[in-house]
Motif scaffolding. Structure first.
Motif, mmCIF file in Angstrom:
data_model
loop_
_atom_site.group_PDB
_atom_site.id
_atom_site.type_symbol
_atom_site.label_atom_id
_atom_site.label_comp_id
_atom_site.label_asym_id
_atom_site.label_seq_id
_atom_site.Cartn_x
_atom_site.Cartn_y
_atom_site.Cartn_z
ATOM 1 N N ILE A 248 0.834 -1.199 0.000
ATOM 2 C CA ILE A 248 0.000 0.000 0.000
ATOM 3 C C ILE A 248 0.872 1.255 0.000
ATOM 4 N N ALA A 249 1.926 1.256 0.857
ATOM 5 C CA ALA A 249 2.815 2.419 0.926
ATOM 6 C C ALA A 249 3.550 2.629 -0.391
ATOM 7 N N ALA A 250 3.964 1.515 -1.050
ATOM 8 C CA ALA A 250 4.695 1.639 -2.315
ATOM 9 C C ALA A 250 3.847 2.293 -3.389
ATOM 10 N N PHE A 251 2.529 1.983 -3.417
ATOM 11 C CA PHE A 251 1.660 2.596 -4.417
ATOM 12 C C PHE A 251 1.355 4.058 -4.088
ATOM 13 N N LYS A 252 1.617 4.480 -2.854
ATOM 14 C CA LYS A 252 1.375 5.877 -2.476
ATOM 15 C C LYS A 252 2.628 6.731 -2.614
ATOM 16 N N LEU A 253 3.765 6.156 -2.993
ATOM 17 C CA LEU A 253 5.006 6.892 -3.177
ATOM 18 C C LEU A 253 5.457 6.762 -4.633
ATOM 19 N N PRO A 254 6.147 7.779 -5.184
ATOM 20 C CA PRO A 254 6.482 7.801 -6.626
ATOM 21 C C PRO A 254 7.668 6.915 -6.981
ATOM 22 N N PHE A 255 7.472 5.609 -6.935
ATOM 23 C CA PHE A 255 8.524 4.675 -7.294
ATOM 24 C C PHE A 255 8.474 4.286 -8.769
ATOM 25 N N ALA A 256 7.508 4.786 -9.521
ATOM 26 C CA ALA A 256 7.384 4.433 -10.942
ATOM 27 C C ALA A 256 8.015 5.529 -11.802
ATOM 28 N N ILE A 257 8.136 5.252 -13.105
ATOM 29 C CA ILE A 257 8.650 6.221 -14.078
ATOM 30 C C ILE A 257 7.463 6.810 -14.833
ATOM 31 N N PRO A 258 7.409 8.133 -14.988
ATOM 32 C CA PRO A 258 6.225 8.743 -15.621
ATOM 33 C C PRO A 258 6.116 8.498 -17.125
ATOM 34 N N VAL A 259 7.197 8.088 -17.774
ATOM 35 C CA VAL A 259 7.188 7.856 -19.220
ATOM 36 C C VAL A 259 7.462 6.372 -19.463
ATOM 37 N N LYS A 260 6.528 5.701 -20.149
ATOM 38 C CA LYS A 260 6.692 4.276 -20.438
ATOM 39 C C LYS A 260 7.201 4.024 -21.851
ATOM 40 N N ASP A 261 7.020 4.999 -22.759
ATOM 41 C CA ASP A 261 7.547 4.855 -24.112
ATOM 42 C C ASP A 261 9.038 5.193 -24.129
ATOM 43 N N ARG A 262 9.641 5.094 -25.304
ATOM 44 C CA ARG A 262 11.062 5.391 -25.435
ATOM 45 C C ARG A 262 11.321 6.883 -25.196
ATOM 46 N N PHE A 263 12.382 7.156 -24.447
ATOM 47 C CA PHE A 263 12.752 8.548 -24.159
ATOM 48 C C PHE A 263 14.248 8.600 -23.886
ATOM 49 N N ILE B 110 1.960 10.614 -20.563
ATOM 50 C CA ILE B 110 2.579 10.826 -19.260
ATOM 51 C C ILE B 110 1.667 10.195 -18.205
ATOM 52 N N TYR B 111 2.252 9.426 -17.285
ATOM 53 C CA TYR B 111 1.481 8.668 -16.306
ATOM 54 C C TYR B 111 1.847 9.098 -14.885
ATOM 55 N N ALA B 112 0.848 8.992 -13.977
ATOM 56 C CA ALA B 112 1.076 9.268 -12.558
ATOM 57 C C ALA B 112 1.990 8.196 -11.980
ATOM 58 N N THR B 113 2.951 8.620 -11.156
ATOM 59 C CA THR B 113 3.917 7.676 -10.594
ATOM 60 C C THR B 113 3.477 7.127 -9.243
ATOM 61 N N ALA B 114 2.357 7.578 -8.681
ATOM 62 C CA ALA B 114 1.860 7.060 -7.407
ATOM 63 C C ALA B 114 0.401 7.501 -7.245
ATOM 64 N N ASP B 115 -0.285 6.854 -6.293
ATOM 65 C CA ASP B 115 -1.659 7.247 -5.992
ATOM 66 C C ASP B 115 -1.668 8.637 -5.352
ATOM 67 N N SER C 142 -4.586 7.020 -9.676
ATOM 68 C CA SER C 142 -3.813 5.880 -9.207
ATOM 69 C C SER C 142 -2.541 5.769 -10.032
ATOM 70 N N ARG C 143 -1.592 5.017 -9.489
ATOM 71 C CA ARG C 143 -0.353 4.801 -10.217
ATOM 72 C C ARG C 143 -0.664 4.187 -11.583
ATOM 73 N N GLY C 144 -0.057 4.773 -12.636
ATOM 74 C CA GLY C 144 -0.265 4.269 -13.983
ATOM 75 C C GLY C 144 -1.386 4.950 -14.737
ATOM 76 N N ASP C 145 -2.175 5.846 -14.075
ATOM 77 C CA ASP C 145 -3.224 6.580 -14.788
ATOM 78 C C ASP C 145 -2.594 7.649 -15.695
ATOM 79 N N ARG C 146 -3.122 7.797 -16.893
ATOM 80 C CA ARG C 146 -2.610 8.805 -17.823
ATOM 81 C C ARG C 146 -3.116 10.175 -17.414
ATOM 82 N N ILE C 147 -2.178 11.126 -17.215
ATOM 83 C CA ILE C 147 -2.552 12.459 -16.737
ATOM 84 C C ILE C 147 -2.288 13.545 -17.776
ATOM 85 N N GLY C 148 -1.536 13.254 -18.847
ATOM 86 C CA GLY C 148 -1.266 14.278 -19.850
ATOM 87 C C GLY C 148 -0.380 13.738 -20.959
ATOM 88 N N ASP C 149 0.046 14.679 -21.857
ATOM 89 C CA ASP C 149 0.895 14.321 -22.992
ATOM 90 C C ASP C 149 2.137 15.197 -22.978
#
Length: 445
Positions: free
Chosen positions: A306-321, A354-359, A402-409
Motif C-alpha cells: 500500500i505504501a509503495a503505491f502511495k510513493l512515486p517509485f514508478a517512471i512517468p514515461v513508459k515509451d522510449r525517451f 505521461i502517467y502518474a507515478t503514485a496514488d 492511481s499509479r499508472g493513470d494517464r494524466i497528460g501528454d
C-alpha cells in the motif's frame, strides 16, 4: 658618444632598410612620401606582431573547436552508457517483479495446503478423541462383565455344593432339577459373556491399532506442517528484505510508513485473521504462534505494498525517451547563468503519454509561467510530484488518480527549448532528486 652610437645605428638601418620614396602624381602636380629606415622598421615590427597574433588566435580557436568536438563525443558516449545501464536496470526490475509474482503464487499455494492440513489435523484429533472415549467405555463394560461372570461362577459352585448335600424325595428332586436348569442357564450366560468379552477385546485391539496409526499420521502431518511453515517464513523474509531496502534507499523510514498505514487502514475483520484452534482462551500452541507470525509478516507486506503505491517509485514515461538533464545545478539553457534544476528531464516524441507515478489527488492542472502546462499531484507522507511542459492535460483539480493513470501528454510549453517532460518530486515542500525513488525501486518493481 651617444651621437656616435645613434649614427652607427642609423647607418645599419639604412644598409638593411634604405630610404624609400612613394610618389603620388596628379594631373597638376607630383608629390612624394619619404619612408625613412626607422619608419620602415616600425612598420615591419608592427606587421610581424599582427601576423603573430593572427596565427596564435587561429590556433587557439582551432584547439577550442577540437576540444569541443571531443567533449561532445565523450558526452555522447557517456549518455549511451547511461542509457544502456538504464535499460539493464529496467530489465532487472522486470525480472524482480516476475520473481515476486511467482513467490506470491507459491505462497498462496502453500497457504491453501496449510489450511487443508489444519482441517485434516482437526478431523483426526476429533476422531482420536472419539476412539479414546469408545475404548474407555469398552474397558468399563468388560470389567463389569468379568465381575458378573466371576459372581455367576461362585453362585454356580455354591448351588452344586447344595445339590450334593441334599438326598431323596420329590421335593429334593425338583430342587435338583431347578438347580441344574439354573446351572445350565448360568453356563450359557457365561458363554455368551465370554464371547462378548472376546469381541470387545478384539474391538479394543483394533481401536488401539487405529489410535496408533492416527498418532503416526499426526506426527507426519506435524513434520510436514513444520516444513511448510519453514518455507513460508523463509519466503516472507526474502520478500520483505527488498521492500525494506527500497524505502530506506528512498530516504523514507519503513517504521514511520507502517505506523501511518496502520492508522489509515485500521478496520476490523480483514482477510488475514490470526489462527486460533481453541475457543476457551487456552494458551496458543507453537504451530498457532508460527502461523500468526507468518500472518503478521504477510500483513506487513500488504502494508508495504500500500505504501509503495502511495510513493512515486514508478517512471512517468513508459515509451522510449532520453534523459537530457538531471537534478542539481546546471548552466541554464536560456543563457541565464548557472541555476538550480529541481527535477529531471526526459525527452521523447511530441504527445508521448505521461502517467502518474503514485496514488494521489490532483491539486493543480493548468498553466504555470515557467512550467507551462503543469499537473501537480499530492501524495501521502508529505510527497508531491510535478509534471511540466505538457502539450495536453487530461485530469482536473480534485481528481483522485492511481499509479499508472494517464494524466497528460509530453509537449514543449512554458520555458522550454524542446519537447520533453520536466518531472519533480518534493518532500514536505522541498525538491528531492526523483532518481532516488526510481533507482530505489529497480530491484522490486
Amino acid at each position: 658618444m651617444l651621437n656616435r652610437l645613434a649614427y652607427r645605428f642609423h647607418q645599419t638601418l639604412e644598409h638593411h632598410f634604405p630610404e624609400q620614396r612613394l610618389f603620388l602624381k596628379s594631373d597638376t602636380e607630383t608629390r612624394f612620401i619619404r619612408l625613412r629606415p626607422a619608419t620602415q622598421l616600425i612598420a615591419l615590427v608592427g606587421g610581424t606582431l599582427a601576423l603573430a597574433w593572427t596565427i596564435v588566435a587561429t590556433a587557439v580557436i582551432m584547439m577550442d573547436t577540437i576540444g569541443a568536438g571531443s567533449a561532445r563525443e565523450q558526452s555522447a558516449r557517456a549518455q549511451a552508457r547511461y542509457e544502456e545501464r538504464l535499460n539493464a536496470l529496467s530489465a532487472d526490475r522486470d525480472l524482480r517483479a516476475e520473481e515476486a509474482a511467482r513467490a506470491q503464487e507459491r505462497y498462496n499455494l502453500a497457504l491453501a495446503q496449510v489450511s487443508d492440513m489444519q482441517e485434516r489435523l482437526l478431523a483426526s484429533e476429533d476422531r482420536r478423541r472419539e476412539l479414546e472415549t469408545g475404548i474407555d467405555a469398552i474397558q468399563e463394560t468388560l470389567r463389569r462383565t468379568i465381575k458378573e461372570r466371576d459372581e455367576a461362577r461362585a453362585e454356580a459352585e455354591r448351588a452344586t455344593l447344595a445339590l450334593n448335600e441334599q438326598h431323596g424325595g420329590a421335593t429334593e428332586i425338583g430342587r435338583i432339577r431347578d438347580a441344574v436348569a439354573t446351572l445350565e442357564f448360568l453356563v450359557n450366560a457365561l458363554g455368551l459373556t465370554a464371547e462378548e468379552r472376546d469381541e470387545m477385546l478384539a474391538a479394543a485391539d483394533a481401536a488401539r491399532e487405529e489410535a496408533r496409526l492416527i498418532a503416526e499420521e499426526k506426527r507426519a502431518l506435524e513434520q510436514r506442517n513444520d516444513l511448510i511453515f519453514s518455507r513460508l517464513e523463509e519466503a516472507v523474509t526474502v520478500s520483505m528484505e527488498p521492500l525494506n531496502r527500497m524505502f530506506r534507499e528512498a530516504g523514507m523510514s519503513p517504521e514511520d510508513l507502517l505506523k501511518t498505514i496502520r492508522r489509515g487502514y485500521s478496520g476490523q475483520g480483514g482477510p488475514l485473521t490470526p489462527i486460533s484452534m481453541s475457543t476457551s482462551g487456552a494458551v496458543p500452541t507453537p504451530e498457532e504462534l508460527r502461523a500468526n507470525a507468518i500472518l503478521d509478516g504477510l500483513d506487513e507486506m500488504n502494508m508495504y505494498r500500500i505504501a509503495a503505491f502511495k510513493l512515486p517509485f514508478a517512471i512517468p514515461v513508459k515509451d522510449r525517451f532520453r534523459w537530457t538533464s538531471g537534478f542539481g545545478y546546471r548552466r541554464d539553457p536560456k543563457g541565464a547563468g548557472t541555476r538550480m534544476h529541481e527535477g529531471t528531464d526526459m525527452a521523447g516524441a511530441y504527445g508521448t503519454p505521461i502517467y502518474a507515478t503514485a496514488d494521489g489527488v490532483v491539486v493543480h492542472a493548468g498553466w504555470d509561467n515557467g512550467y507551462g502546462r503543469l499537473v501537480t499531484i499530492r501524495h501521502d507522507f508529505g510527497v508531491e510530484t510535478r509534471y511540466a511542459h505538457l502539450s495536453q492535460i487530461r485530469v482536473e483539480v480534485g481528481q483522485r488518480v492511481s499509479r499508472g493513470d494517464r494524466i497528460g501528454d509530453m509537449g514543449n510549453s512554458g520555458r522550454s527549448t524542446g519537447t520533453h517532460l520536466h518531472y519533480e518530486v518534493r518532500l514536505n515542500g522541498s525538491p528531492v532528486n526523483p532518481m532516488t525513488f526510481i533507482k530505489a525501486a529497480k530491484n522490486v518493481f
